[in-house]
Design a protein around this motif. Structure first.
Motif: not given
Ligand SMILES: [Zn+2]
Length: 415
Positions: A334-340, A344-349, A362-366, A412-413
């Motif tokens: 998802x983010x090699x620089x700040x892995x998580x 926060x994403x603005x494009x689909x995965x 989108x991964x979305x925490x609840x 991003x996808x």
């Protein structure tokens, strides 16, 4: 040319680092001064190896170093030589020496598994053999006390019959490590790493005698370096995936019941049962599952035939796919620089599952994400549910993704 030990580019024979590990720096020839065992020289082999050890289908010969040459010896052996196994029941048996050499090198170089020093060597007639240095002999010649897990668990042919080596579980080995090793926590992690490695590399013969404890110079016991690692499925395609069950009734686990083979969940259960903390467990799994490119490169560099390289790669990729992904693997995708995972994403995965099914969203925490994460599950909003979810926050619109069944995460996808 490349080194016959570690595959690194090299002018001739063994590179300086391998010479040091294998021969204390001596410049030993990569060709033995005698031919492979066959009818007209068998006498020499038999004379020098009266206590010839035959384990299973594999023949082993004892060698010692005289100057720059390795010689067959009956006493003071420092090396074990395994030629092409004679058994005609084995498929592609002429590939066995390089299979073992490659698998041992992958374990040591890519996965920090402590292994017996080893290399490929050739008989005078050109046939290959696997060469390994004994780790149970001190420089001065005395031996370190070594006990394998069959001995430590009190199993022998007499007490448990012909198949005693296969009678037991990896969990039980973990308990023996805890019982006999003073610094057992790192030893258990080392052991767990090896059990997962064996699964990924289709070593179906990692039985009780292929794990040992060895006495250190301090007098206490530790897990011995790994030995006898190879992709056995290439030679015996019908054998089971593991020589021992992971733990009692592990072949009855929920994952096994659905898929007919082990998955990541079963290895997590094993780690939990032997007392490895989840953070360390997951780090080991991530490391073992994230080196695919390096593994494929080493297989290509090896001396296996092209056909065997392909089979080795296929067997490995099949096992890697069975294991899915870990949280850290998703996080880095998802983010090699700040892995998580929930970066926060603005494009689909795009997620690809083991059954090739594709999910886009989108991964979305609840508030359930924390609990689910403990089972390697993550909350995901598929793109066609995203508007409804945004308006209602209803769990009905949340897809729970099981990372144990994930093959690829693309952000991003692509389209
Ligand atoms: Zn080398």
């Amino acid at each position: 040319m490349q080194c016959y030990g570690c595959y690194k580019p090299n002018i001739e024979g063994y590179c300086p680092a391998c010479r040091k590990q294998l021969f204390d720096g001596r410049r030993v020839h990569s060709v033995l001064p005698f031919d492979t065992p066959k009818a007209n020289n068998l006498e020499m082999f038999q004379e020098k190896t009266k206590r010839l050890s035959i384990s299973g289908v594999q023949l082993k010969y004892s060698l010692k170093l005289e100057g720059k040459e390795l010689e067959l010896t009956e006493i003071d052996g420092r090396y074990i030589l395994k030629p092409i196994p004679p058994s005609t029941h084995l498929i592609d048996r002429e590939q066995a020496p390089e299979n073992e050499h490659l698998t041992m090198q992958i374990a040591a170089r890519l996965f920090s598994i402590s292994t017996a020093a080893n290399g490929l060597i050739y008989f005078k007639d050109g046939a290959p053999a696997y060469l390994t240095r004994r780790f149970d002999v001190r420089a001065a010649g005395s031996k370190y006390q070594q006990e394998d897990m069959a001995q430590l668990s009190g199993r022998s042919q007499n007490t448990h019959g012909e198949h005693f080596k296969y009678d037991g579980t990896y969990e039980e080995i973990g308990r023996l490590i805890e019982k006999y090793v003073a610094a057992y926590q790192p030893a258990l992690e080392q052991f767990f790493r090896l059990v997962v490695f064996n699964y990924l590399f289709s070593n179906g013969d990692a039985h009780l005698k292929n794990f040992s404890l060895i006495q250190t110079d301090m007098g206490d016991y530790t897990l011995s370096p790994a030995y006898d690692l190879m992709c056995t499925v290439l030679h015996t395609p019908l054998e089971s995936d593991t020589a021992l069950e992971l733990y009692k009734d592990s072949m009855d686990s929920p994952f096994y019941n659905i898929f007919g083979h082990y998955g990541q969940a079963d290895f997590r259960t094993l780690a939990d049962k032997v007392g490895i903390i989840p953070l360390r467990r997951d780090r080991i799994l991530t490391q073992l599952l994230s080196a695919t490119e390096q593994v494929l490169r080493m297989v290509q560099e090896s001396a296996l035939s092209d056909e065997t390289k392909r089979k080795y790669t296929d067997a490995y990729l099949d096992k890697v796919n069975r294991m899915g992904m870990t949280k850290d693997m998703i996080a880095r995708a998802m983010n090699p620089q700040y892995p998580g995972v929930y970066s926060v994403t603005d494009k689909p995965t795009k997620l690809t599952l083991l059954d090739k099914k594709v999910l886009i969203g989108y991964f979305d925490a609840n508030d359930q994400s924390g609990v689910l994460e403990k089972e390697n599950k993550y909350t995901f909003i598929e793109i066609n549910n995203s508007a409804l979810y945004r308006d209602t926050r209803d769990m009905r619109y949340v897809t729970i993704v099981e990372a144990d069944l994930l093959r690829e995460v693309e952000y991003p996808a692509s389209n």
